[in-house]
Design an enzyme around this catalytic site. Sequence first.
Site, PDB file in Angstrom:
ATOM      1  N   TYR A 438       0.826  -1.220   0.000  1.00 22.79           N
ATOM      2  CA  TYR A 438       0.000   0.000   0.000  1.00 22.79           C
ATOM      3  C   TYR A 438       0.855   1.264   0.000  1.00 22.79           C
ATOM      4  O   TYR A 438       2.044   1.233   0.266  1.00 22.79           O
ATOM      5  CB  TYR A 438      -1.051  -0.001   1.097  1.00 22.79           C
ATOM      6  N   GLU A 439       0.196   2.373  -0.349  1.00 25.99           N
ATOM      7  CA  GLU A 439       0.872   3.666  -0.592  1.00 25.99           C
ATOM      8  C   GLU A 439       1.921   3.557  -1.696  1.00 25.99           C
ATOM      9  O   GLU A 439       2.934   4.270  -1.682  1.00 25.99           O
ATOM     10  CB  GLU A 439       1.509   4.206   0.694  1.00 25.99           C
ATOM     11  N   GLY A 440       1.684   2.700  -2.658  1.00 25.61           N
ATOM     12  CA  GLY A 440       2.607   2.528  -3.777  1.00 25.61           C
ATOM     13  C   GLY A 440       3.512   1.343  -3.562  1.00 25.61           C
ATOM     14  O   GLY A 440       4.298   1.306  -2.611  1.00 25.61           O
TER      15      GLY A 440
END
Length: 607
Positions: A438-440
Amino acid sequence: MSTYQAPLRDMLFALDLAGLGEIERLPGFEDAGFEIAEAVLGEAATFAGEVLDPLNAFGDKTPPRWEDGAVHMPPGFKEAYRRFAQAGWIGLPMPAEYGGQGLPQVLSAAVLEMWNAASMSFALGPLLNQGAIEALLLCGTPEQKRLFIPNLVSGKWMGTMVLTESQAGSDLAQVRTKAVPEGDHYRISGQKIFITYGEHDIAENIVHLILARTPTAPAGVKGISLFIVPKFLVNPDGTLGARNDVSCASIEHKLGIHASPTCVLNYGEKTGAIGYLIGEENTGLASMFIMMNLARFSVGIQGLAISDRAYQHALAYARERVQSAPLGSKRDAAPVTIIHHPDVRRMLMSMKARLEAMRALGLSVAAAMDHAHAEADETVRANAEAYVELMTPIVKGWFTEESIDITSTALQVHGGMGFIEETGAAQYYRDCRITPIYEGTTAIQANDLIGRKLLRDMGKAVAATIARMKTVVAELEASEHADLRVIQANLTPAIAALGDTSIWIGTTAVADLPTAFACSVPYLKLWGIVAGGWQMARAALLAERHLAESDAEAAFYHAKIATARFYAEHFLPQAGGIAASIVKGSHSVLALTDEQFALDRERFIPV
């Protein structure tokens, strides 16, 4: 099952290494010296150990309940959040004018590690508040700041970051959520997935920061706008109004972080959710990146935090578990605790060394955030900001990838007992697995590292950071300490490998962009290993200076030097191999056609 104990002495040493003394001299941070830091860390450690730690295993076994669109958090979470908010922890680095304490990011980052180590599922909620606050501080209107920031700082309300859609995933150019203008607001409609703390019952309002497209928006990322969509509408006097047209369709059943509600949110199923534009239309991605970059840094700290928690658990087990006689002992020798066995020592050292490298590197980036914010000299501010931008994908990507290996190693120390849920070691392995996603994802961080950080400015920030690394090599060369000379002997070729590989990627990208990016993730790992070695070398030098000044805490400082040498001898040699795989092996990454990946088994069935 072990309980969390914040590594306060290690944190204070890392704050010293990060230059807290220099930050104390910056405008606005005059009261943020080591005395305050020790007091804040001590209070945070107590709260983390006594209030948050009991939620960790319980929340893992007792996830939130979704009933008719409402999410009910596990028992204890609401009360813990109330105490967390009342103690002012959310506003630690926030401006005093909005109710914050105005302390430096470097201190806030150390505290953030404690929250996530004690209970990552809990910490995810207030973590998002800080990102929402930052976005509103920099891009919000005066009225938006007045209405929303104080309540987010106090924890009365909670924020979210609402990006992902099922058809788009990480490709924000494919976002379809609509925003139709209507007077002083917009009507938002669409569905978002994977929204952390998108619905819950522990705060009276939820402030969604959501990406959407207006009817006239151009295609791609240039047509994305950012909106405030509160769960309950907010009246001009700050009181809550009617329920907005936002509903939770479900929550996800996940591998880890079970107590954190990950929601599917529907906007505008009835009349359209009311939203308020942040900044100008079609500039939403730039505004969201303010929040996203802070979140990426914070997720890197999560990786460090869970790793430290797993290490503590493994260390406690190794000190208690009695099994086998020591190597070289007589046949009838009594069994000893497994910490006496060489391979267990190797595993513990490999975890400890990487933890110290990650903590030092993470706090160096947080300190640079403070310099970028508060330095009077524009050039110094710009250089600090360039360092933050360069290192953010490394903190996010390398820390979280390492967390998988460290939590796995911690589980391995437990042997078969680690595979049993009751011992607790498996939870850390499960919880940390989301952090490289998550978050890239790590690939997104690696592409950002090459595309935006290496190629965009022709390697200027990369060269400046490598130059800083070489100054540490010169200090090591001047030392007469045998361990420091060993560190220097391993750091020097590692820095050279990083520099040469960076040049190769830069020159290759001119003519062959796919090949330049083919080993972007190994390149990010190379950066992490070398940057970690750089910080460990600095730590060894600092420990040497303290030893020269006094005999106090000699055992602590000797341990710092020994751990730095272990890192240099066990991890820095990997740099040359990774560099070779990038320079010599990038072409082979792309060697197969799509069809060659699929084996046609029928060809090999005998007639």
